[in-house]
Motif scaffolding. Sequence first.
Motif: not given
Length: 374
Positions: A47-50, A113-118, A141-142, A159-161
Amino acid sequence: MLLITAQKLLVRLVMLIGNIVVYSAAAATVTASSPLPAIEMSAVHDLYISTRGEHWIWRPDIINVGSSWDFTKNASTGDYLYNPCGSDVNIQWQRITCSALPTVVRLDLAQCNLTGTLPDSVGQLSNLTHFAIWENHLTGFIPSAIGELHQLKVFDIGRNELSGSIPITLSKLTVLEELWLSENFLTHSIPPELSVLSRLQFLNIALTYLTGTIPPSLGMLGDLILLGLDNTILSGSIPPELGKLEKLEILGISNCGFSGTIPSELGNLRSLVYMYLQSNQLTGSLFPELSQLINVEFFYISNQWLSGSLPRELGYLVLLNSLYLDNNEFTGSIPMELNSCLSLEILRLQRNLLTGDLTGRFGGLLPMLQNVDF
């Protein structure tokens, strides 16, 4: 943007068009000293890396006790040197809560300020109960793997993208109480399978690009308090099955493409406080059953094609604070029964076909009335 502050929902501030949920954001309190199971530690690391953890930002107005996330490994053994669930408050990791097992039970990463994907591996945090990552910049995607979090009670990614469809696998979250998906780029339709989430109390998917109709099966969500579908591309008729949501306090289906009549079954929503139906393409007249909405305070049905006379039953809504009926085709006179709405502060009736002396109709009988437009 329509800001709603409901006293009955003191645990959070709800916005029907999008949402802001104020969680207890203090650092986690844990008693565990043993390291996390390897599969969970790996999932947290993924999660941290992604989500590009090196660029995370901790909000300065929130007290953060504990250390930042550190995944340094022992060069000889390959084991992680630091424990997210340490028993010392000074070495506990911020925004992560562990139980005494230890296992991760909560992630509060909103506004960080999380960016990237889950990553899909988040589904390996099998004991997670709260997953709050609202107001970040996540894309993609979720993950369908979210459906493996069988202990999850709160899932907030508003409130994300994020894009794509709502995974059907969310229907596997049988203890879920809150689902916040608003203000994303989600598309396709609402999965009718969500109707099996019998404990769901908050469902907010406003300000998305969802299409199709409201599944009638949502009427099976008997514990639902909030249903937010505002500002979507949903269309079709309002299903009468929504009238079965007897605990519903907030109904938001404004600024969509709904057509047809307002089903009289909505009069069964006796717990309703906020009804937002404005800016659709609804036709027909107001149903007399609305007199049963004894707790409604905010009633918005402006910008439609509604017609006919205003029902006398409006006078039964004695807790009414705001009544927006403007931009319709109502005819006849304003019912004198509105004088019973002693809490009424805002009355909007302009751009209808009403007749009679409108300006002096109430003659000071409504002491709270401050804003009137005829």
